[in-house]
Design a protein around this motif. Structure first.
Motif, PDB file in Angstrom:
ATOM      1  N   ASP A 104       0.802  -1.225   0.000  1.00  0.00           N
ATOM      2  CA  ASP A 104       0.000   0.000   0.000  1.00  0.00           C
ATOM      3  C   ASP A 104       0.829   1.266   0.000  1.00  0.00           C
ATOM      4  OD1 ASP A 104      -2.633  -1.344   0.299  1.00  0.00           O
ATOM      5  OD2 ASP A 104      -1.702  -2.032   2.161  1.00  0.00           O
ATOM      6  N   GLY A 105       2.097   1.155   0.348  1.00  0.00           N
ATOM      7  CA  GLY A 105       2.956   2.334   0.383  1.00  0.00           C
ATOM      8  C   GLY A 105       4.411   1.930   0.366  1.00  0.00           C
ATOM      9  N   GLU A 106       5.288   2.902   0.090  1.00  0.00           N
ATOM     10  CA  GLU A 106       6.711   2.631  -0.026  1.00  0.00           C
ATOM     11  C   GLU A 106       7.491   3.198   1.148  1.00  0.00           C
ATOM     12  OE1 GLU A 106       8.248   4.071  -3.721  1.00  0.00           O
ATOM     13  OE2 GLU A 106       7.242   2.517  -4.912  1.00  0.00           O
ATOM     14  N   LEU A 107       8.503   2.460   1.558  1.00  0.00           N
ATOM     15  CA  LEU A 107       9.461   2.927   2.537  1.00  0.00           C
ATOM     16  C   LEU A 107      10.667   3.507   1.820  1.00  0.00           C
ATOM     17  CD1 LEU A 107       9.405  -0.201   4.876  1.00  0.00           C
ATOM     18  CD2 LEU A 107       8.309   2.004   5.349  1.00  0.00           C
ATOM     19  N   THR A 108      11.215   4.589   2.351  1.00  0.00           N
ATOM     20  CA  THR A 108      12.393   5.209   1.755  1.00  0.00           C
ATOM     21  C   THR A 108      13.438   5.481   2.826  1.00  0.00           C
ATOM     22  OG1 THR A 108      11.454   7.425   2.006  1.00  0.00           O
ATOM     23  CG2 THR A 108      11.065   6.295  -0.089  1.00  0.00           C
ATOM     24  N   ASP A 109      14.704   5.488   2.426  1.00  0.00           N
ATOM     25  CA  ASP A 109      15.789   5.735   3.368  1.00  0.00           C
ATOM     26  C   ASP A 109      15.641   7.111   4.000  1.00  0.00           C
ATOM     27  OD1 ASP A 109      18.337   4.923   4.542  1.00  0.00           O
ATOM     28  OD2 ASP A 109      19.199   6.546   3.359  1.00  0.00           O
ATOM     29  N   GLY A 110      15.713   7.168   5.317  1.00  0.00           N
ATOM     30  CA  GLY A 110      15.582   8.426   6.027  1.00  0.00           C
ATOM     31  C   GLY A 110      14.165   8.803   6.405  1.00  0.00           C
ATOM     32  N   GLN A 111      13.198   8.077   5.903  1.00  0.00           N
ATOM     33  CA  GLN A 111      11.793   8.324   6.232  1.00  0.00           C
ATOM     34  C   GLN A 111      11.557   8.105   7.727  1.00  0.00           C
ATOM     35  OE1 GLN A 111       9.325   5.602   4.110  1.00  0.00           O
ATOM     36  NE2 GLN A 111       7.396   6.310   4.987  1.00  0.00           N
ATOM     37  N   THR A 112      10.620   8.858   8.289  1.00  0.00           N
ATOM     38  CA  THR A 112      10.262   8.699   9.694  1.00  0.00           C
ATOM     39  C   THR A 112       8.816   8.248   9.821  1.00  0.00           C
ATOM     40  OG1 THR A 112      11.845  10.395  10.433  1.00  0.00           O
ATOM     41  CG2 THR A 112      10.049   9.850  11.926  1.00  0.00           C
ATOM     42  N   LEU A 113       8.599   7.184  10.559  1.00  0.00           N
ATOM     43  CA  LEU A 113       7.267   6.711  10.902  1.00  0.00           C
ATOM     44  C   LEU A 113       7.037   7.017  12.374  1.00  0.00           C
ATOM     45  CD1 LEU A 113       7.500   3.174   9.251  1.00  0.00           C
ATOM     46  CD2 LEU A 113       6.594   5.262   8.211  1.00  0.00           C
ATOM     47  N   GLU A 119       9.171   7.967  17.307  1.00  0.00           N
ATOM     48  CA  GLU A 119       9.631   7.988  15.918  1.00  0.00           C
ATOM     49  C   GLU A 119      10.467   6.755  15.598  1.00  0.00           C
ATOM     50  OE1 GLU A 119      11.663  11.614  15.044  1.00  0.00           O
ATOM     51  OE2 GLU A 119       9.798  12.793  14.996  1.00  0.00           O
ATOM     52  N   LEU A 120      10.222   6.210  14.411  1.00  0.00           N
ATOM     53  CA  LEU A 120      11.013   5.113  13.868  1.00  0.00           C
ATOM     54  C   LEU A 120      11.643   5.599  12.565  1.00  0.00           C
ATOM     55  CD1 LEU A 120       8.408   2.248  14.320  1.00  0.00           C
ATOM     56  CD2 LEU A 120      10.478   2.541  15.661  1.00  0.00           C
ATOM     57  N   ARG A 121      12.947   5.586  12.501  1.00  0.00           N
ATOM     58  CA  ARG A 121      13.662   6.049  11.306  1.00  0.00           C
ATOM     59  C   ARG A 121      13.980   4.864  10.406  1.00  0.00           C
ATOM     60  NH1 ARG A 121      19.123   8.366  12.801  1.00  0.00           N
ATOM     61  NH2 ARG A 121      17.776   9.604  14.165  1.00  0.00           N
ATOM     62  N   VAL A 122      13.631   4.981   9.136  1.00  0.00           N
ATOM     63  CA  VAL A 122      13.869   3.915   8.156  1.00  0.00           C
ATOM     64  C   VAL A 122      15.299   4.021   7.630  1.00  0.00           C
ATOM     65  CG1 VAL A 122      13.166   2.943   5.939  1.00  0.00           C
ATOM     66  CG2 VAL A 122      11.431   3.912   7.492  1.00  0.00           C
ATOM     67  N   LEU A 123      16.030   2.916   7.714  1.00  0.00           N
ATOM     68  CA  LEU A 123      17.392   2.832   7.179  1.00  0.00           C
ATOM     69  C   LEU A 123      17.417   1.772   6.092  1.00  0.00           C
ATOM     70  CD1 LEU A 123      19.315   2.736  10.600  1.00  0.00           C
ATOM     71  CD2 LEU A 123      18.785   4.755   9.224  1.00  0.00           C
ATOM     72  N   HIS A 124      17.701   2.178   4.853  1.00  0.00           N
ATOM     73  CA  HIS A 124      17.791   1.214   3.757  1.00  0.00           C
ATOM     74  C   HIS A 124      19.119   0.465   3.884  1.00  0.00           C
ATOM     75  CE1 HIS A 124      18.221   0.380  -0.814  1.00  0.00           C
ATOM     76  NE2 HIS A 124      17.621  -0.626  -0.216  1.00  0.00           N
TER      77      HIS A 124
END
Length: 205
Positions: A104-113, A119-124
């Motif tokens: 349903d959606g994309e994760l990207t490097d540096g994105q914050t959820l 906060e959860l920081r996305v690390l590719h």
């Protein structure tokens, strides 16, 4: 109530390249009394939904798209209305398990959820899979690594769409830059810390 981390262990099979292996998966939930986020909906949507309870499920985050990490995601999404999020570079693996049903959606490097004010920081972190990600919660001092980093070293790279030099670079550049005391919650098996794995990494290369 501050955000807390919960763990559900589910069992099933990992299938790739014509092989099948029995596995136990760590499903992680981060949240409070009112809302929660699920990392890696593996094998048993009902067991995961039981822990979610009557809380709002804000997202189902997939650290990567090997079948054992995503096979319960659509059923859990249908049951809860939560979106499934995945890095676009892992779509090739996702489609092996769920053809015709896109995330349903994309994760990207540096994105914050954000969930429950945390906060959860996305690390590719490619290597185990091209679109593999880790999720770092600095307020909790916790890193969710999927199959990128385990107690004892990097995740497996012996099958399709994986690469050993790439996973080592991801770990050194992205994960070992975090504080040594960061707790590492893995996709399978026991937890560890960044400091412990950094100290044991001298023979990786």
């Amino acid at each position: 109530m501050a955000a807390v981390v919960q763990n559900v262990v589910t069992s099933g099979t990992f299938e790739l390249d014509g092989g099948s292996w029995a596995v136990d998966n760590n499903v992680w939930l981060i949240g409070d009394d009112t809302e929660v986020l699920v990392i890696d909906a593996a094998h048993d949507a009902e067991a995961i939904a039981d822990v979610v309870g009557d809380r709002k499920l804000v997202a189902i985050v997939s650290t990567h798209a090997h079948n054992d990490h995503v096979n319960a995601a659509p059923a859990l999404a249908e049951r809860t209305g939560a979106p499934i999020l995945l890095h676009r570079e892992d779509r090739v693996l996702w489609d092996l398990t769920h053809p015709g049903r896109a995330p349903d959606g994309e994760l990207t490097d540096g994105q914050t959820l954000t969930v429950a004010g945390t906060e959860l920081r996305v690390l590719h972190t490619p290597g185990h899979a091209p679109g593999a990600v880790c999720l770092y919660a600095p307020e909790l001092g916790v890193l969710f690594t999927g199959d990128t980093l385990f107690h004892g070293g990097p995740g497996a790279t012996g099958r399709s769409y994986s690469d050993y030099p790439t996973i080592v670079k991801s770990i050194h550049d992205k994960l070992f830059a975090l504080p040594d005391g960061t707790e590492v919650r893995t996709g399978h098996g026991e937890s560890t810390t960044i400091g412990a794995e950094k100290a044991a990494s001298t023979g990786w290369d």
